[in-house]
Design a protein around this motif. Structure first.
Motif, PDB file in Angstrom:
ATOM      1  N   ALA A  89       0.812 -25.691 -18.686  1.00  0.00           N
ATOM      2  CA  ALA A  89       0.655 -24.580 -19.634  1.00  0.00           C
ATOM      3  C   ALA A  89       0.430 -25.142 -21.029  1.00  0.00           C
ATOM      4  O   ALA A  89       0.662 -26.329 -21.289  1.00  0.00           O
ATOM      5  CB  ALA A  89       1.895 -23.698 -19.627  1.00  0.00           C
ATOM      6  N   ASP A 119      -2.646 -20.451 -20.053  1.00  0.00           N
ATOM      7  CA  ASP A 119      -3.083 -21.458 -19.088  1.00  0.00           C
ATOM      8  C   ASP A 119      -4.125 -22.366 -19.733  1.00  0.00           C
ATOM      9  O   ASP A 119      -4.432 -22.236 -20.924  1.00  0.00           O
ATOM     10  CB  ASP A 119      -3.585 -20.802 -17.797  1.00  0.00           C
ATOM     11  N   MET A 125      -0.265 -15.996 -20.364  1.00  0.00           N
ATOM     12  CA  MET A 125       0.594 -15.911 -19.180  1.00  0.00           C
ATOM     13  C   MET A 125       1.926 -15.230 -19.498  1.00  0.00           C
ATOM     14  O   MET A 125       2.401 -14.389 -18.745  1.00  0.00           O
ATOM     15  CB  MET A 125       0.862 -17.313 -18.627  1.00  0.00           C
ATOM     16  N   CYS A 217       5.458 -10.794 -19.149  1.00  0.00           N
ATOM     17  CA  CYS A 217       4.709 -11.730 -18.314  1.00  0.00           C
ATOM     18  C   CYS A 217       3.522 -11.037 -17.651  1.00  0.00           C
ATOM     19  O   CYS A 217       3.657  -9.939 -17.108  1.00  0.00           O
ATOM     20  CB  CYS A 217       5.628 -12.311 -17.238  1.00  0.00           C
ATOM     21  N   ASN A 218       2.378 -11.681 -17.715  1.00  0.00           N
ATOM     22  CA  ASN A 218       1.232 -11.232 -16.935  1.00  0.00           C
ATOM     23  C   ASN A 218       1.591 -11.440 -15.468  1.00  0.00           C
ATOM     24  O   ASN A 218       1.840 -12.561 -15.029  1.00  0.00           O
ATOM     25  CB  ASN A 218       0.009 -12.067 -17.318  1.00  0.00           C
ATOM     26  N   TYR A 221       0.783 -14.365 -13.091  1.00  0.00           N
ATOM     27  CA  TYR A 221       1.376 -15.698 -13.208  1.00  0.00           C
ATOM     28  C   TYR A 221       2.867 -15.729 -12.855  1.00  0.00           C
ATOM     29  O   TYR A 221       3.536 -16.728 -13.098  1.00  0.00           O
ATOM     30  CB  TYR A 221       1.187 -16.221 -14.640  1.00  0.00           C
ATOM     31  N   LYS A 224       3.987 -18.646 -10.530  1.00  0.00           N
ATOM     32  CA  LYS A 224       3.827 -19.939 -11.196  1.00  0.00           C
ATOM     33  C   LYS A 224       4.960 -20.209 -12.180  1.00  0.00           C
ATOM     34  O   LYS A 224       5.445 -21.340 -12.297  1.00  0.00           O
ATOM     35  CB  LYS A 224       2.477 -19.969 -11.940  1.00  0.00           C
TER      36      LYS A 224
END
Length: 238
Positions: A89, A119, A125, A217-218, A221, A224
């Protein structure tokens, strides 16, 4: 003919509104404009957003500006056994600020700093935003979030001697987490701590215990990032 003219007028009006919206989003600047976290665009261009906050002159104590550093986090940096050359990241980390600053808001809660993870292509993200809001105001905030997004998932989190509660909501393309109600717990019988060490830890953690961290948070992701961040405020994203 009149119908075509009318339709074209509507299309032009919609295009104008979209252009105004895009310009306003692209032009928003960290530490100058108040970021509305409730309506934050997950397509936010972090590089452009933090551009003026990454200037070296902001390091000066009397500059009146927050200072943001851009760091690349490799897989090795994040886990100590990953690939040193593979980017995990890129973070925009606030290293100079005042707790009294207001750079963002979510409803009636104000936040003193906002950090971002993107990212390797610059896609947003995760955001973390820190607030010094009182416990009473946090309770009202949680009640408002419940009303907006229904009942949350509630979990307990611990990091060292610090324990906190994490509230989680899901809404369409994003995950909203609130890490709050932090407290110190020295009761673990496997970790005997002297009174002198307790006082030192309490002094070090004093400011963090009075802060709450909001994460946005998206959801793309989530796998991850969830539980896979090990530094700064990011480690509370669990």
């Amino acid at each position: 003919m009149k119908n075509n003219v009318y339709l074209n007028a509507i299309k032009n009006y919609v295009l104008i509104l979209l252009c105004i919206y895009c310009i306003s989003c692209q032009g928003q600047e960290y530490d100058k404009d108040i970021l509305n976290l409730k309506k934050v665009d997950l397509g936010l261009n972090a590089e452009r957003f933090y551009k003026n906050s990454m200037k070296r002159e902001n390091i000066k104590l009397l500059s009146g500006k927050q200072y943001v550093e851009k760091d690349t986090i490799t897989e090795y940096d994040n886990t100590w056994n990953g690939d040193r050359n593979k980017i995990f990241a890129i973070q925009y980390r606030v290293v100079g600020y005042s707790p009294e600053d207001v750079v963002a808001q979510f409803d009636n809660i104000h936040f003193s700093r906002v950090e971002s993870l993107v990212d390797d292509k610059g896609n947003l993200m995760l955001i973390n935003a820190v607030t010094p809001a009182s416990k009473d105001n946090i309770l009202k905030f949680i009640a408002a979030l419940k009303k907006e997004y229904q009942d949350p998932e509630l979990t307990e989190d611990s990091s060292g001697y610090t324990h906190s509660q994490v509230f989680t909501w899901r809404d369409k393309d994003r995950i909203i987490k609130l890490s709050t109600n932090s407290r110190l717990d020295f009761s673990n019988p496997h970790h005997i701590v002297s009174e002198a060490d307790k006082k030192e830890i309490e002094e070090i953690e004093k400011s963090r215990l009075t802060e709450s961290t909001l994460f946005i948070c998206n959801s793309t992701y989530e796998k991850k990032l969830l539980g896979n961040l090990h530094s700064g405020n990011w480690m509370n994203f669990k």
